[in-house]
Design a protein around this motif. Sequence first.
Motif, PDB file in Angstrom:
ATOM      1  N   SER A  21      12.916  13.442  49.283  1.00 14.96           N
ATOM      2  CA  SER A  21      12.740  12.920  47.970  1.00 14.96           C
ATOM      3  C   SER A  21      14.195  13.366  47.082  1.00 14.96           C
ATOM      4  N   ALA A  22      14.150  12.893  45.925  1.00 20.35           N
ATOM      5  CA  ALA A  22      15.434  13.047  45.372  1.00 20.35           C
ATOM      6  C   ALA A  22      15.423  14.520  44.980  1.00 20.35           C
ATOM      7  N   ASP A  23      14.702  15.201  44.650  1.00 15.58           N
ATOM      8  CA  ASP A  23      14.511  16.730  44.473  1.00 15.58           C
ATOM      9  C   ASP A  23      14.883  17.572  45.670  1.00 15.58           C
ATOM     10  N   PHE A  24      14.424  16.944  46.713  1.00 13.98           N
ATOM     11  CA  PHE A  24      15.119  17.975  47.987  1.00 13.98           C
ATOM     12  C   PHE A  24      16.360  17.555  48.154  1.00 13.98           C
TER      13      PHE A  24
ATOM     14  N   GLN B 132      21.366  10.031  40.669  1.00 14.30           N
ATOM     15  CA  GLN B 132      19.984  10.747  40.558  1.00 14.30           C
ATOM     16  C   GLN B 132      20.458  12.264  40.580  1.00 14.30           C
TER      17      GLN B 132
ATOM     18  N   ARG C  60      18.703  17.112  45.767  1.00 14.23           N
ATOM     19  CA  ARG C  60      19.494  17.707  44.868  1.00 14.23           C
ATOM     20  C   ARG C  60      19.661  19.191  45.392  1.00 14.23           C
ATOM     21  N   GLN C  61      18.549  19.651  46.165  1.00 14.22           N
ATOM     22  CA  GLN C  61      18.626  21.109  46.432  1.00 14.22           C
ATOM     23  C   GLN C  61      19.515  21.535  47.782  1.00 14.22           C
TER      24      GLN C  61
END
Length: 353
Positions: free
Chosen positions: A140-143, A164, A145-146
């Motif tokens: 995912s984009a959230d993953f 993103q 990013r982290q």
Amino acid sequence: MSAGGYTLPAPAGGAPGRRVERLLLVSPAFHGYHRSIAAAWAQQGFDVTVHTYDAYSTPAMKLRNKALLELPQKAGIDRAAARVAWDTDRAVAALREARPDRVLVIKGDSLGDAFWDEVEALGVPRMLWLYDDLHRHDYSADFLRQVGPVLSYARSETEALAAQGVDAHYMPNGFDPDLAVPRLDRREEVVFVGSRYPNRVELLERLAQAGVPVRAYGRQWSHHPVDRLRTWELRRPDLPAERDIPLEEAYAVQAAAAAAINVHGLQAGHAMRTFEVPGMGGLQFVDRPDVAEFYEPGEEVLVFEDADHLVELAQRVVAEPSWGERIRAAGRRRSHAEHTFAHRAAMAQEWWV
């Protein structure tokens, strides 16, 4: 290291008094690319420990993989979660054993949260390298990013990730010059090494119909009964074909051929073959005009527009070998000067976080 792992020390001659940092390279086993990549990162001064997360190298592991993962999957039973759990447990164990100063993960598409939590707990610099299309990964984009810096082999996907909020960097694929032994013998065949897809079958069949000698390499092309069983297929294209060959032999086969075909289709970035074929002294037919970012079309590689154009180029290469020799020599010079895995490893050093 346990099965699926090994350590490659940094070359001697580093800075006096400087402790050599330990790098853990977590990689798929795919074609043994991890060996070349590990050597390139060792040249940057790291002691590199490699863990191949999907390599089932012992007889017991191979049996377990076949019985508990592959065969149920063929029967329509989803075993993806079991594969993730198995690969994750082994990768966590490798991480704890290696105690690295830095972590480089390639793809990591069957590693679960427990592995990434362990990396986070270490608190060391890490990078994730996607040398394949993003849609082939369940991230995912959230993953992203982290997770830290993400290296993508495709410029378009790097730009999309950056938009993103991902710390994304463009790093093209490369090749290993240590495997590129010059070949002076030539075979009057146009070859393809890789997976069988309908567009690739069509191209090779068009060449054969035009009288151009062709040969394909890989289990999906091979007429060998074992390969038919391994792929659960009985029919094969009516083309000359060989079984799977290791990366070193693929380098040699494509270097000796009249030309080697590089077909991308809808791939976002350029495949390893883009750099391998000219790097090994082979003559590349490639289907991507944007190869001009790396090579001069017509001078260092040959770009084909469609099947008819490919036939035209192949017929000329077979009939006029001196023309092809000039192109392959120029492509080899450019590759060794700019497109090795060592060049890519040096590029990546500024991105550690």
